[in-house]
Design a protein around this motif. Structure first.
Motif, PDB file in Angstrom:
ATOM      1  N   UNK A   1      34.871  46.496  31.498  1.00 33.24           N
ATOM      2  CA  UNK A   1      35.767  45.297  31.683  1.00 33.24           C
ATOM      3  C   UNK A   1      37.050  45.620  32.037  1.00 33.24           C
ATOM      4  N   UNK A   2      37.680  44.970  32.709  1.00 37.16           N
ATOM      5  CA  UNK A   2      39.069  44.909  33.005  1.00 37.16           C
ATOM      6  C   UNK A   2      39.706  43.430  33.038  1.00 37.16           C
ATOM      7  N   UNK A   3      40.918  43.498  33.570  1.00 34.13           N
ATOM      8  CA  UNK A   3      41.515  42.035  33.144  1.00 34.13           C
ATOM      9  C   UNK A   3      41.640  41.670  34.470  1.00 34.13           C
ATOM     10  N   UNK A   4      41.480  40.097  34.493  1.00 31.91           N
ATOM     11  CA  UNK A   4      41.424  39.296  35.755  1.00 31.91           C
ATOM     12  C   UNK A   4      42.280  39.809  36.781  1.00 31.91           C
ATOM     13  N   UNK A   5      43.476  40.302  36.411  1.00 33.40           N
ATOM     14  CA  UNK A   5      44.729  40.415  37.568  1.00 33.40           C
ATOM     15  C   UNK A   5      44.183  41.655  38.260  1.00 33.40           C
ATOM     16  N   UNK A   6      43.659  42.748  37.442  1.00 36.15           N
ATOM     17  CA  UNK A   6      43.455  43.965  38.046  1.00 36.15           C
ATOM     18  C   UNK A   6      42.060  43.818  39.154  1.00 36.15           C
ATOM     19  N   UNK A   7      40.937  43.033  38.573  1.00 37.48           N
ATOM     20  CA  UNK A   7      40.162  42.678  39.302  1.00 37.48           C
ATOM     21  C   UNK A   7      40.307  41.973  40.589  1.00 37.48           C
ATOM     22  N   UNK A   8      41.370  41.121  40.560  1.00 41.19           N
ATOM     23  CA  UNK A   8      41.676  40.505  41.548  1.00 41.19           C
ATOM     24  C   UNK A   8      42.455  41.476  42.942  1.00 41.19           C
ATOM     25  N   UNK A   9      43.409  42.243  42.268  1.00 38.75           N
ATOM     26  CA  UNK A   9      43.863  43.273  43.163  1.00 38.75           C
ATOM     27  C   UNK A   9      42.902  44.067  43.710  1.00 38.75           C
ATOM     28  N   UNK A  10      42.018  44.672  42.839  1.00 38.53           N
ATOM     29  CA  UNK A  10      41.170  45.689  43.145  1.00 38.53           C
ATOM     30  C   UNK A  10      40.299  45.090  44.246  1.00 38.53           C
ATOM     31  N   UNK A  11      39.777  43.946  44.137  1.00 33.63           N
ATOM     32  CA  UNK A  11      38.812  43.399  44.911  1.00 33.63           C
ATOM     33  C   UNK A  11      39.560  43.144  46.616  1.00 33.63           C
TER      34      UNK A  11
END
Length: 501
Positions: free
Chosen positions: A150-160
């Motif tokens: 699990x990761x924070x939404x901000x990191x998910x958005x930047x990663x994807x």
């Protein structure tokens, strides 16, 4: 989450639109009726919406049997290059756990044991720590995949966003956790990415991968064309896109009858490697008399040493003979010695002859290619001529012969262009002589038709030009078909023997 309609209008790539990540969207079909070049080869031209619907149909068909989440089914189908028979055979006849492991997805029929979940995904005093940015967040601000990371939404958005936009990855985006191979599903991507343009890019990558994986589908290679062609079986046959571009479905090149795809591939590679430098090589280099390596003279000394590590031959640049006697009383480079230099000269001549032969066919191939580009420009001038003819009391139907003449002229140019590729690899025999006669006849008639179409039309020569153009384009079309029929008959009866060149 909805996609901004303005961003859809601005994008012109081969992509889909919307957030329907399982591709189960109702789209209006814009597929055109098959436009077969001949009655034997049936095909269908698909728009990007049609392609998405086609993907949805395959996913639904498989899901009716395997009962999996649509995004999981899409990942599995992609793993099997969209061969649904292979997928279902492996699904029911093999080890399902191993199948899901190989495809890098979590088995949806089994829940992940709690003990295997990463420690940081557990709540610690009502908070969790993101393993990317190390920020401590409330559980509501964290999310992850079935693997438990699990990761924070901000990191998910930047990663994807980085994966999709900068790396161009769609099908194989893995979990951000270290050494975790589990793939991110479509639903997660569309839910976590904020920018609608990134979502469109992602769907474009998925669609493009679908086309590239499916051997029965191929994008139209014409620039800025968003259509694809779907066939029932793969063959080296011509297909015509909605944009009017005609190409070979098997290799994707412009339709290249009478030469086969394998020879055309070799020819294109040879032209890319040789055509820019061949003339310079012919004028400024010689071949080593021992190993045949191409050598450039970059100094005043005539003593050459081959730089091929397996050769190292010493020879004279002038006579191509051995250098050994040149520094002794046996020096006779100023004299013509047939015995000593014969082998070197023969090798040199063979190499030069091969180069000249290549240049002969390459120049004629390029000439027809250039002429074809000019002939395409004729359409604009022909339009003006057709309008001028209508001013000379001819109806719209009566002037259509000019457009047909240009159509046939372009077909003849294209056929002639590829006959030189065919001829380059063709060994001489009785049938090759007939082929060259047909080629000569078509080329002569094509040049005459081109000349007719470039004449100025006046009231005095209007009737004469119309009759000559009609007679000539009918003759050209007949000779083109006769040439191709002869080549096709030769393929069937094994008349043609191709050589390495």
């Amino acid at each position: 989450m909805e996609i901004d309609e303005d961003s859809l209008c601005e994008d012109s790539g081969n992509e889909t639109s919307g957030d329907d990540v399982d591709f189960n969207v109702e789209v209006e079909s814009t597929a055109k009726d098959p436009q077969p070049y001949d009655d034997e080869y049936q095909y269908e031209v698909l728009s990007t919406s049609d392609i998405v619907q086609y993907m949805s149909d395959i996913i639904d068909e498989v899901n009716n049997v395997v009962q999996l989440p649509p995004t999981t089914t899409r990942i599995l189908l992609n793993y099997f290059n969209w061969d649904k028979e292979k997928l279902m055979e492996r699904f029911f006849d093999g080890d399902q756990d191993e199948l899901f492991k190989e495809a890098n997805v979590i088995n949806p029929f089994k829940s992940l044991p709690h003990a295997t979940r990463p420690k940081f995904s557990l709540k610690i005093k009502g908070t969790e720590e993101c393993d990317i940015c190390f920020m401590v967040c409330a559980p509501a601000h964290m999310t992850g995949l079935e693997c438990g990371h699990r990761f924070c939404y901000q990191c998910w958005n930047e990663y994807l966003t980085t994966k999709v936009v900068e790396e161009g990855v769609g099908q194989t985006i893995a979990c951000p956790a270290l050494n975790c191979p589990i793939l991110v599903d479509d639903e997660t991507v569309m839910r976590l990415v904020k920018d609608s343009r990134v979502k469109i890019k992602y769907q474009h990558l998925i669609t493009n991968s679908f086309i590239e994986c499916n051997r029965l589908l191929r994008w139209c290679p014409s620039p800025d064309c968003n259509y694809a062609v779907k066939v029932s079986y793969v063959d080296a046959k011509p297909v015509t896109c909605i944009c009017t571009h005609v190409f070979c479905f098997s290799c994707g090149e412009n339709w290249h009858d009478p030469v086969k795809c394998s020879l055309l591939k070799k020819w294109i590679k040879k032209c890319d490697d040789d055509s820019e430098t061949s003339n310079w090589i012919s004028a400024n280099t010689k071949e080593c008399p021992k190993c045949g390596a191409t050598i450039e003279k970059d100094g005043g000394c005539n003593h050459m040493v081959c730089k091929n590590q397996n050769c190292k031959a010493d020879f004279c640049w002038v006579c191509l003979g051995s250098w050994e006697p040149h520094g002794s009383s046996w020096y006779n480079c100023n004299k013509y010695d047939e015995d000593e230099a014969k082998a070197a000269r023969d090798a040199q001549e063979r190499s030069r002859a091969a180069l000249q032969r290549y240049l002969f066919y390459c120049n004629r191939y390029m000439n027809h290619m250039q002429s074809l580009k000019f002939e395409h420009k004729l359409y604009s001038s022909v339009k003006d001529k057709m309008e001028e003819m209508q001013q000379h009391n001819m109806s719209w139907i009566e002037v259509q012969f000019l457009k047909k003449a240009v159509d046939i002229l372009c077909k003849c140019r294209q056929t002639l262009m590829y006959t030189y590729v065919f001829a380059y690899y063709l060994k001489k025999n009785n049938q090759s002589v007939i082929f060259e006669d047909n080629q000569k006849d078509l080329e002569r008639a094509t040049e005459l038709l081109s000349e007719y179409l470039e004449r100025d039309i006046t009231q005095e020569n209007l009737v004469d030009i119309k009759q000559k153009v009609q007679d000539k384009y009918r003759y050209c079309d007949g000779r083109r078909k006769a040439l191709l029929d002869h080549v096709h008959e030769g393929y069937e009866k094994d008349w043609w023997v191709c050589k390495e060149a």
